[in-house]
Design an enzyme around this catalytic site. Structure first.
Site, PDB file in Angstrom:
ATOM      1  N   LYS A 262      -2.234  -4.246  -8.096  1.00  0.00           N
ATOM      2  CA  LYS A 262      -2.680  -4.594  -6.741  1.00  0.00           C
ATOM      3  C   LYS A 262      -2.602  -3.344  -5.882  1.00  0.00           C
ATOM      4  O   LYS A 262      -1.540  -2.753  -5.712  1.00  0.00           O
ATOM      5  CB  LYS A 262      -1.784  -5.699  -6.157  1.00  0.00           C
ATOM      6  CG  LYS A 262      -1.962  -5.938  -4.648  1.00  0.00           C
ATOM      7  CD  LYS A 262      -1.058  -7.048  -4.115  1.00  0.00           C
ATOM      8  CE  LYS A 262      -1.146  -7.179  -2.593  1.00  0.00           C
ATOM      9  NZ  LYS A 262      -0.244  -8.211  -2.037  1.00  0.00           N
ATOM     10  N   LYS A 274       0.142 -11.105  10.114  1.00  0.00           N
ATOM     11  CA  LYS A 274       1.586 -10.962   9.962  1.00  0.00           C
ATOM     12  C   LYS A 274       2.219 -10.675  11.322  1.00  0.00           C
ATOM     13  O   LYS A 274       1.564 -10.121  12.208  1.00  0.00           O
ATOM     14  CB  LYS A 274       1.894  -9.789   9.026  1.00  0.00           C
ATOM     15  CG  LYS A 274       1.583 -10.062   7.562  1.00  0.00           C
ATOM     16  CD  LYS A 274       2.108  -8.947   6.685  1.00  0.00           C
ATOM     17  CE  LYS A 274       1.780  -9.223   5.218  1.00  0.00           C
ATOM     18  NZ  LYS A 274       2.445 -10.430   4.692  1.00  0.00           N
ATOM     19  N   ARG A 348      -3.606 -11.961  -4.668  1.00  0.00           N
ATOM     20  CA  ARG A 348      -4.087 -12.763  -5.801  1.00  0.00           C
ATOM     21  C   ARG A 348      -5.613 -12.778  -5.876  1.00  0.00           C
ATOM     22  O   ARG A 348      -6.186 -12.878  -6.953  1.00  0.00           O
ATOM     23  CB  ARG A 348      -3.508 -14.186  -5.689  1.00  0.00           C
ATOM     24  CG  ARG A 348      -3.881 -14.911  -4.443  1.00  0.00           C
ATOM     25  CD  ARG A 348      -2.996 -16.127  -4.167  1.00  0.00           C
ATOM     26  NE  ARG A 348      -1.669 -15.763  -3.644  1.00  0.00           N
ATOM     27  CZ  ARG A 348      -0.715 -16.644  -3.331  1.00  0.00           C
ATOM     28  NH1 ARG A 348      -0.921 -17.931  -3.507  1.00  0.00           N
ATOM     29  NH2 ARG A 348       0.436 -16.238  -2.853  1.00  0.00           N
TER      30      ARG A 348
HETATM   31  N1  BES Z   1       1.952  -8.279   0.640  1.00  0.00           N
HETATM   32  C1  BES Z   1       2.487  -9.567   0.851  1.00  0.00           C
HETATM   33  C2  BES Z   1       3.782  -9.838   0.085  1.00  0.00           C
HETATM   34  C3  BES Z   1       4.978  -8.988   0.449  1.00  0.00           C
HETATM   35  C4  BES Z   1       5.929  -9.475   1.324  1.00  0.00           C
HETATM   36  C5  BES Z   1       5.158  -7.766  -0.123  1.00  0.00           C
HETATM   37  C6  BES Z   1       7.030  -8.712   1.635  1.00  0.00           C
HETATM   38  C7  BES Z   1       6.257  -6.998   0.194  1.00  0.00           C
HETATM   39  C8  BES Z   1       7.201  -7.484   1.058  1.00  0.00           C
HETATM   40  C9  BES Z   1       1.462 -10.623   0.418  1.00  0.00           C
HETATM   41  O1  BES Z   1       0.152 -10.233   0.517  1.00  0.00           O
HETATM   42  C10 BES Z   1       1.645 -11.809   1.308  1.00  0.00           C
HETATM   43  O2  BES Z   1       1.442 -11.669   2.456  1.00  0.00           O
HETATM   44  N2  BES Z   1       2.048 -12.929   0.738  1.00  0.00           N
HETATM   45  C11 BES Z   1       2.274 -14.116   1.484  1.00  0.00           C
HETATM   46  C12 BES Z   1       1.738 -15.282   0.678  1.00  0.00           C
HETATM   47  C13 BES Z   1       1.701 -16.576   1.426  1.00  0.00           C
HETATM   48  C14 BES Z   1       0.692 -16.524   2.543  1.00  0.00           C
HETATM   49  C15 BES Z   1       1.358 -17.693   0.462  1.00  0.00           C
HETATM   50  C16 BES Z   1       3.780 -14.265   1.702  1.00  0.00           C
HETATM   51  O3  BES Z   1       4.549 -13.890   0.824  1.00  0.00           O
HETATM   52  O4  BES Z   1       4.155 -14.702   2.770  1.00  0.00           O
HETATM   53 ZN    ZN Z   2      -0.324  -8.242   0.373  1.00  0.00          ZN
HETATM   54 MG    MG Z   3      -0.770 -10.635   2.419  1.00  0.00          MG
END
Ligand code: BES
Ligand code: ZN
Ligand code: MG
Length: 499
Positions: A262, A274, A348
């Protein structure tokens, strides 16, 4: 910093002693033949509460016969439990101390250790490797960095056969340089490291005979990569798919191993935005791609007799009038349609197309992907283990074993129908979040599995908790760790190399 092997000590020379939990010195008969000095040293050790517990380090200098003597005592705890990575850790623990010394060059003498499973040779090589790995820092944008300070530029180990050690160290150096490449990419700010720039950094590996190919948006569109392209749509920086091929075992008839990463060069979350606090950390959301690039560099440098392909999906997840909306439906290269209910679950989507491309293009039968995929993996494992998800017990066991050897630990999670069903969608083939809460890292893995063909052995490492740390680690400073490069290099070495 350079690590070197020589047969004559330089000044200052540091003599390393290993002391076990019973406070027994295990590698030299005697601390000093001079009983006065010996007494003084033992005295200061007990004053400093040196117990010989694992990883305890103590430095003492004194004068014998007008010659300065530097002694370093390293606690090894229970010697029967030591593996080679412990010695790498000792090197890593020692390095920050060495840096405080005002010398340009120092040498080490390391006496033979008896009653330990690790050979003497490996003790020295791993100490050297640990010092080297820990010496990394990212100072590219800090022009005024302590230039006047005397900087330790060379650490030499005194051995009877330097030529042999130099040869053996080549492989350690190769892996460490792969790690450094990976860390460089992790630290690079996202205004510099966008998908186009990441692709040109990948191109650097051409020099090492890695075949690198870049697909632009037009080509990806033709291939039907609607899932990946949807994520990148909101960014002024175009998306890229990067492929890397290392053909170190040309006579092999089996398909290569696929490594898929990724490469989200910045993740704002998109319209599922975010929170601003902590968003700056999302420059490391290309950690999976940095891992793949680090491994490719390592195996190329050490001329691994293996066949490995890397596929990196690289996008920037931004907000704009072109950005995708929650509830958009996109069509992936596999033909499956995806309802994007949360634009922050973008990794994903990128991987769906990268995984599919890897299988179609290279016909891989074994594929491992790496991604900073979910915050939920940090809830589950903290910053100590990466999450492992796999459809193969054998592949899981092999990765777990390599993780133990390199101390880049992974922990396997379950997969199953009950989780998979949560992704069923009324108006598309699959949705990108379950919306039910719970098991967020497993359902993310389950989503990826929908893009893995039945006959492919596959593993997914969720490295969100281990790629970027705000504290120093045994082998890295705070910041990018490049977790996984050593693990996967070890996995390839042990399982896929013609010996
Ligand atoms: N890049 C983030 C995941 C992440 C979180 C990486 C903290 C490193 C540190 C990913 O793209 C994301 O935002 N995931 C979401 C998924 C959710 C919306 C189902 C998450 O983990 O909140
Ligand atoms: Zn991400
Ligand atoms: Mg994300």
């Amino acid at each position: 910093m350079i690590v070197n092997f020589i047969n004559k000590k330089v000044s200052p020379n540091f003599k390393i002693f290993f002391i076990n939990k019973d406070k027994k010195n295990l590698n030299y008969h005697n601390i000093s033949s001079n009983s006065e000095i010996k007494k003084n040293v033992l005295n200061s050790l007990s004053k400093r509460n040196f117990k010989g517990s694992l990883g305890q380090i103590c430095h003492i200098d004194t004068i014998t016969d007008n010659e300065p003597q530097n002694f370093i005592f390293i606690g090894i705890g229970d010697e029967s439990k030591l593996g080679s990575f412990n010695f790498e850790y000792f090197g890593g623990l020692l390095q920050p101390y060495l840096e405080t010394l005002q010398y340009k060059e120092i040498s080490f003498e390391v006496g033979g250790l008896k009653k330990v499973k690790v050979s003497n040779e490996n003790i020295i090589l791993n100490l050297a490797s640990g010092i080297y790995l820990k010496s990394y820092s990212f100072k590219k944008y800090k022009k005024k960095d302590d230039e006047n300070n005397k900087k330790l530029s060379r650490v030499s180990f005194v051995v009877s056969n330097p030529v042999k050690f130099k040869k053996l160290f080549v492989n350690f150096q190769a892996v460490a340089d792969g790690v450094f490449f990976s860390r460089d990419l992790l630290h690079e700010p996202p205004n510099v490291l966008n998908p186009v720039n990441l692709a040109s950094r990948a191109k650097e590996l051409t020099k090492l005979n890695v075949k690198v190919n870049i697909l632009d948006e037009k080509k990806m569109k033709k291939l039907g990569m609607g899932a990946l392209l949807g994520v990148g749509m909101g960014s002024a920086n175009p998306s890229r798919l990067i492929t890397l091929e290392w053909n170190g075992n040309p006579s092999s008839k089996s398909p290569p191993i696929g490594l898929v990463g990724k490469g989200v060069t910045f993740d704002t979350g998109g319209y599922s935005l975010k929170p601003s606090s902590g968003m700056e950390e999302m420059k490391m959301d290309m950690g999976g791609s940095a891992l793949v690039l680090g491994v490719m560099k390592a195996i190329a440098l050490r001329k691994s007799k293996s066949n490995v392909v890397g596929v990196i999906g690289s996008v920037e997840n931004m907000v704009s009038s072109n950005a995708q909306r929650p509830s958009d439906i996109v069509k992936s290269m596999s033909g499956q349609t995806i309802e994007v209910l949360n634009t922050d679950a973008e990794g994903r989507l990128v991987l769906a197309d990268a995984l599919w491309y890897c299988q179609e293009k290279y016909n891989v039968k074994k594929m491992i992907n790496f991604a900073t995929l979910t915050g939920a993996i940090i809830v589950a494992l903290g910053n100590f283990y990466a999450g492992l998800f796999s459809n193969s017990d054998k592949l899981s066991d092999d990765l777990t074993k390599s993780g133990k050897k390199t101390d880049e630990k992974v922990w396997r999670f379950p997969l199953g129908k009950e989780y998979d069903e949560l992704l069923n969608c009324d108006i598309a083939d699959v949705k990108n979040i379950t919306g039910t809460g719970g098991a967020g890292s497993i359902t993310a893995a389950q989503f990826l599995k929908r893009f893995v063909k039945k006959d492919v052995e596959w593993a997914h490492l969720d490295i969100a908790g281990v790629t970027w740390l705000d504290k120093d680690q045994p082998l890295s400073r705070k910041g990018g760790t490049a977790f996984g490069v050593r693990l996967i290099d070890n996995y390839i070495y042990n399982n896929h190399e013609r010996k």
